[in-house]
Design a protein around this motif. Structure first.
Motif, PDB file in Angstrom:
ATOM      1  N   TRP A 348      73.575 -25.358 -40.734  1.00  0.00           N
ATOM      2  CA  TRP A 348      73.298 -24.685 -41.995  1.00  0.00           C
ATOM      3  C   TRP A 348      71.812 -24.662 -42.330  1.00  0.00           C
ATOM      4  O   TRP A 348      71.303 -23.668 -42.858  1.00  0.00           O
ATOM      5  N   THR A 351      70.397 -21.792 -40.370  1.00  0.00           N
ATOM      6  CA  THR A 351      70.922 -20.511 -40.859  1.00  0.00           C
ATOM      7  C   THR A 351      70.231 -20.111 -42.158  1.00  0.00           C
ATOM      8  O   THR A 351      69.801 -18.965 -42.334  1.00  0.00           O
ATOM      9  N   ASN A 373      79.953 -21.150 -39.711  1.00  0.00           N
ATOM     10  CA  ASN A 373      78.741 -20.384 -40.017  1.00  0.00           C
ATOM     11  C   ASN A 373      78.594 -19.190 -39.084  1.00  0.00           C
ATOM     12  O   ASN A 373      78.226 -18.091 -39.522  1.00  0.00           O
TER      13      ASN A 373
END
Length: 447
Positions: A348, A351, A373
């Motif tokens: 994360w 991302t 994700n």
């Protein structure tokens, strides 16, 4: 903003993995900038570099960990830390509270599930930092249901089947832990869920405007206040909490490349791949004819060293078109004008950093929240491509060419721009993260 003469103290208990240290230190700086005094409790294992944070107080606790190389997987290290840190953390908190009896709260990483109940006896509120986004959080919260219904055992045989309880996800996308014993992953889930539900609140490095449905689901599932205040790294000036030395020469190399021409490849700080996958990625990068910056950290290839594996003459054949480093200053790399795409494990932190710079993605997830994700990146937000099949050089090469040089890649680039704008707007006066942070500060001061 807290006034200087009050200076309430917050204790933060960091978890010693790179992807957890970064957001915790960013959060610490956010609170410091809001007038709080920060005391960081950390393990001896992967201890942070104090000199990068001169305004914080650091307190070390014993973790009793033997050399990490002797552990078969990361989940075992995690459980061992949770059992061996109980007494040291208890003693540390007792001592700190004798010195700062009016401390506002303690903020712990969600992976410190043993802290459930322990802070209650000291009558200090415990807030949990969860380092995943809301979509992954929802998937993890249904883990017990997924296990009971047998979905987790269908990840290979029926990988492309939809998951009725989780729209958008396929069986192969369900959260999975890199462990030899599935019960170890179950124990982790039970522990973290129980710990979060008994906490005084949960903080996310997430943007609620990007995941409104998942926020609603989370609010129904969890009876505690939730605060989505991301992206953390946009609040604060960069200061490194990196456990590995960053190779800054990659920035001067990027300076020499054309705008949006470079594919940046990094598979994170924990995941490792086997030799055959590594070679397929290497040839895919080379054969794409795009300039590339590739992070190959020590330990990222099972039992091997980079130089042993690359074919003789591979580096020379690049003719300067590729650069390989052991670790890179990722936020700076993603913000560089030359970077045009990101081959990533879809953690994360990575991302979110890519979204904030409008860098489209190529997904090669490994475990945990990365699979969730990746599915959102490719199928829901449509801001990247997913390497779903066995990693082969042609697949890697085609994904890079598509992302960097095709009309499809241009469409992906257009779709990520509004997400970048949302990430910028949420931090401004009246934005969701701005508002949530104000509420969080007020909440902590109310204790």
């Amino acid at each position: 903003m807290v006034t200087k003469d009050t200076k309430p103290v917050i204790f933060l208990f960091t978890f010693p993995l790179q992807g957890h240290l970064n957001p915790m230190f960013q959060l610490a700086k956010i609170f410091f900038n809001h007038g709080f005094s920060i005391t960081v409790i950390h393990t001896e294992f992967n201890a942070p570099n104090f000199s990068n944070f001169p305004h914080f107080t650091f307190v070390s606790i014993s973790d009793g960990l033997s050399e990490p190389e002797s552990y078969p997987d990361v989940i075992e290290i995690l459980h061992d830390l949770n059992s061996k840190c109980v007494a040291p953390f208890n003693d540390c908190l007792k001592k700190l509270l004798s010195e700062e009896p009016t401390a506002a709260c303690v903020i712990v990483d969600a992976l410190w599930y043993f802290t459930d109940g322990l802070t209650e006896k000291f009558s200090i509120p415990r807030i949990v930092l969860r380092t995943v986004n809301l979509s992954s959080f929802v998937a993890f919260s249904k883990f017990h249901v997924l296990r009971e219904k047998g979905y987790l055992s269908l990840q290979e045989s029926q990988g492309d089947s939809p998951v009725p309880e989780l729209p958008y996800l396929k069986m192969k996308d369900l959260p999975w832990f890199q462990t030899e014993d599935p019960r170890s992953g179950d124990k982790l889930q039970r522990g973290t869920m129980k710990s979060m539900k008994s906490s005084s609140g949960i903080i996310f490095n997430a943007i609620e405007d990007l995941e409104p449905d998942q926020l609603d689901q989370s609010l129904k599932e969890f009876p505690v206040p939730l605060f989505s205040i991301g992206p953390f790294h946009r609040y604060v000036s960069a200061s490194s909490s990196s456990l590995l030395a960053q190779d800054m020469t990659c920035l001067s190399w990027l300076d020499k490349q054309a705008t949006n021409s470079v594919i940046y490849a990094s598979l994170g700080s924990i995941a490792s791949i086997d030799e055959s996958e590594f070679l397929e990625i290497a040839w895919g990068l080379r054969n794409s004819n795009q300039p590339f910056l590739w992070v190959v950290r020590p330990g990222s290839i099972h039992g091997k060293d980079l130089i042993e594996i690359l074919p003789k003459g591979f580096i020379e054949s690049l003719q300067g078109r590729g650069k390989i480093v052991k670790w890179a200053p990722q936020p700076e790399v993603l913000a560089h004008r030359a970077t045009g795409g990101f081959l990533t494990h879809c953690g994360w932190n990575s991302t979110l950093e890519a979204i904030c710079e409008a860098i489209p993605l190529i997904c090669k997830p490994s475990f945990g929240d990365q699979r969730v994700n990746a599915r959102y990146i490719s199928d829901v937000w449509k801001i990247g491509l997913h390497l779903e099949n066995r990693i082969e050089r042609l697949e890697v090469e085609n994904a890079i060419r598509t992302l960097m040089t095709s009309s499809e890649g241009e469409e992906i680039r257009k779709r990520i721009m509004p997400m970048k704008e949302t990430a910028e707007q949420c931090l401004k006066l009246g934005g969701s993260s701005f508002r949530n942070l104000e509420n969080l500060v007020a909440y902590i001061l109310s204790f």
